[in-house]
Design a protein around this motif. Structure first.
Motif, short mmCIF file in Angstrom:
data_model
loop_
_atom_site.label_atom_id
_atom_site.label_comp_id
_atom_site.label_asym_id
_atom_site.label_seq_id
_atom_site.Cartn_x
_atom_site.Cartn_y
_atom_site.Cartn_z
N ILE A 1 1.25 -1.24 0.10
CA ILE A 1 -0.01 0.23 0.06
C ILE A 1 0.66 1.50 -0.07
O ILE A 1 1.69 1.35 0.85
CB ILE A 1 -0.88 0.27 1.09
N LEU A 2 0.89 1.61 -0.73
CA LEU A 2 1.43 3.52 -0.86
C LEU A 2 0.60 4.67 0.11
O LEU A 2 -0.63 4.85 0.04
CB LEU A 2 1.37 4.02 -2.06
N PHE A 3 1.60 4.54 0.97
CA PHE A 3 1.03 6.40 1.84
C PHE A 3 1.97 8.00 1.20
O PHE A 3 2.85 7.94 1.70
CB PHE A 3 0.80 5.93 2.82
N TYR A 4 0.94 8.28 0.96
CA TYR A 4 1.53 9.54 0.20
C TYR A 4 1.34 10.63 1.57
O TYR A 4 2.16 12.07 1.08
CB TYR A 4 0.35 10.47 -0.68
N SER A 5 1.02 10.92 3.01
CA SER A 5 1.01 11.83 3.26
C SER A 5 1.19 11.13 5.05
O SER A 5 0.25 9.73 5.68
CB SER A 5 0.01 12.81 3.74
N SER B 1 -5.08 4.20 9.37
CA SER B 1 -5.14 3.78 10.83
C SER B 1 -6.17 3.04 11.26
O SER B 1 -6.26 2.92 12.53
CB SER B 1 -3.36 3.97 11.21
N SER B 2 -6.67 3.88 11.71
CA SER B 2 -7.96 4.20 12.34
C SER B 2 -8.95 3.60 11.61
O SER B 2 -9.96 3.17 12.64
CB SER B 2 -8.21 5.61 12.43
N SER C 1 7.64 9.82 3.32
CA SER C 1 8.27 10.49 4.31
C SER C 1 8.29 10.11 5.95
O SER C 1 7.63 8.88 5.90
CB SER C 1 8.14 11.80 4.02
N LYS C 2 9.39 9.60 6.23
CA LYS C 2 9.63 8.75 7.21
C LYS C 2 8.45 9.95 8.51
O LYS C 2 7.81 8.59 8.86
CB LYS C 2 10.42 9.83 8.16
N ASN C 3 8.41 10.70 8.10
CA ASN C 3 6.51 11.38 9.36
C ASN C 3 5.46 10.62 8.99
O ASN C 3 4.62 10.48 10.26
CB ASN C 3 6.41 12.60 8.63
N THR C 4 5.42 10.17 7.67
CA THR C 4 4.46 9.25 7.56
C THR C 4 4.17 7.76 7.42
O THR C 4 3.87 7.16 8.48
CB THR C 4 4.34 9.02 5.62
N ALA C 5 5.08 7.41 7.75
CA ALA C 5 5.88 6.10 8.14
C ALA C 5 5.67 5.51 10.06
O ALA C 5 5.48 4.87 10.54
CB ALA C 5 7.32 5.82 8.20
N ASP C 6 5.57 7.30 10.29
CA ASP C 6 5.73 7.30 11.54
C ASP C 6 4.63 7.35 12.19
O ASP C 6 4.12 6.56 13.54
CB ASP C 6 6.17 8.31 12.59
N ALA C 7 2.92 6.99 11.29
CA ALA C 7 1.90 7.30 11.44
C ALA C 7 1.12 5.89 11.84
O ALA C 7 0.05 5.66 11.81
CB ALA C 7 1.98 8.52 10.89
N LEU C 8 2.23 4.85 10.90
CA LEU C 8 1.39 3.54 11.15
C LEU C 8 2.19 2.72 11.68
O LEU C 8 1.57 1.69 11.55
CB LEU C 8 2.04 3.29 9.50
N ILE C 9 2.97 2.95 12.70
CA ILE C 9 3.80 2.66 13.28
C ILE C 9 2.86 1.79 14.94
O ILE C 9 3.78 0.42 14.85
CB ILE C 9 5.22 3.47 15.14
N GLU C 10 1.54 1.66 14.85
CA GLU C 10 0.85 1.31 15.74
C GLU C 10 0.20 0.31 14.36
O GLU C 10 -0.71 -1.01 15.43
CB GLU C 10 -0.99 1.99 16.19
N ASN D 1 0.77 -3.13 12.74
CA ASN D 1 1.55 -4.24 12.26
C ASN D 1 1.80 -4.74 10.91
O ASN D 1 1.32 -5.90 10.07
CB ASN D 1 1.00 -5.73 13.08
N PHE D 2 2.59 -3.82 10.10
CA PHE D 2 3.25 -4.26 8.64
C PHE D 2 4.05 -5.60 8.06
O PHE D 2 4.83 -5.09 9.22
CB PHE D 2 3.02 -3.11 8.28
N LYS D 3 4.15 -6.46 8.18
CA LYS D 3 5.28 -6.94 7.45
C LYS D 3 6.58 -6.35 6.69
O LYS D 3 7.53 -6.69 7.32
CB LYS D 3 4.98 -7.69 5.53
N ALA D 4 5.86 -4.40 6.74
CA ALA D 4 7.51 -3.82 6.46
C ALA D 4 6.58 -2.76 6.24
O ALA D 4 5.85 -2.39 5.35
CB ALA D 4 8.05 -4.59 5.38
N ILE D 5 7.68 -1.17 6.96
CA ILE D 5 7.34 -0.14 6.61
C ILE D 5 8.66 -0.08 5.83
O ILE D 5 9.75 0.80 6.53
CB ILE D 5 6.70 0.98 7.27
N GLU D 6 8.34 0.45 4.39
CA GLU D 6 9.37 1.13 3.50
C GLU D 6 9.64 2.55 3.52
O GLU D 6 8.03 3.21 3.17
CB GLU D 6 9.82 0.46 2.31
N VAL D 7 10.24 3.93 3.26
CA VAL D 7 10.62 4.95 3.11
C VAL D 7 10.98 5.91 2.12
O VAL D 7 11.99 5.21 1.71
CB VAL D 7 11.35 6.04 4.30
N ALA D 8 10.67 6.21 0.72
CA ALA D 8 11.55 6.80 -0.03
C ALA D 8 12.29 7.21 0.07
O ALA D 8 12.04 8.74 0.88
CB ALA D 8 10.17 7.91 -0.63
N LYS D 9 13.12 7.14 -0.80
CA LYS D 9 14.77 8.28 -0.16
C LYS D 9 14.35 9.30 -0.66
O LYS D 9 14.52 10.49 -0.02
CB LYS D 9 15.80 7.80 -1.01
#
Length: 64
Positions: A5-9, A17-18, A33-42, A44-52
């Motif tokens: 799944i792509l997350f843009y913000s 998540s909600s 972005s890392k801020n976007t990834a941080d919003a998914l911490i709760e 349980n994804f297989k992986a959370i990757e952040v674009a360069k």
């Protein structure tokens, strides 16, 4: 099924998540972005990757 799944913000990540009560353990999250990834911490994804770079092209490079 869905494998990525792509997350843009951070906002879309927070809304997802909600609203998502399903199992995400077999899904990878690709974040702009890392801020976007941080919003998914709760979740349980297989992986959370952040674009360069914070753009769609960098996100697409992470797709398998």
């Amino acid at each position: 099924g869905v494998s990525e799944i792509l997350f843009y913000s951070p906002r879309t990540a927070t809304v997802f998540s909600s609203l998502c009560n399903g199992d995400t353990s077999e899904i990878s999250a690709v974040c702009i972005s890392k801020n976007t990834a941080d919003a998914l911490i709760e979740k349980n994804f297989k992986a959370i990757e952040v674009a360069k770079q914070p753009n769609e092209e960098s996100m697409f490079e992470l797709l398998k």
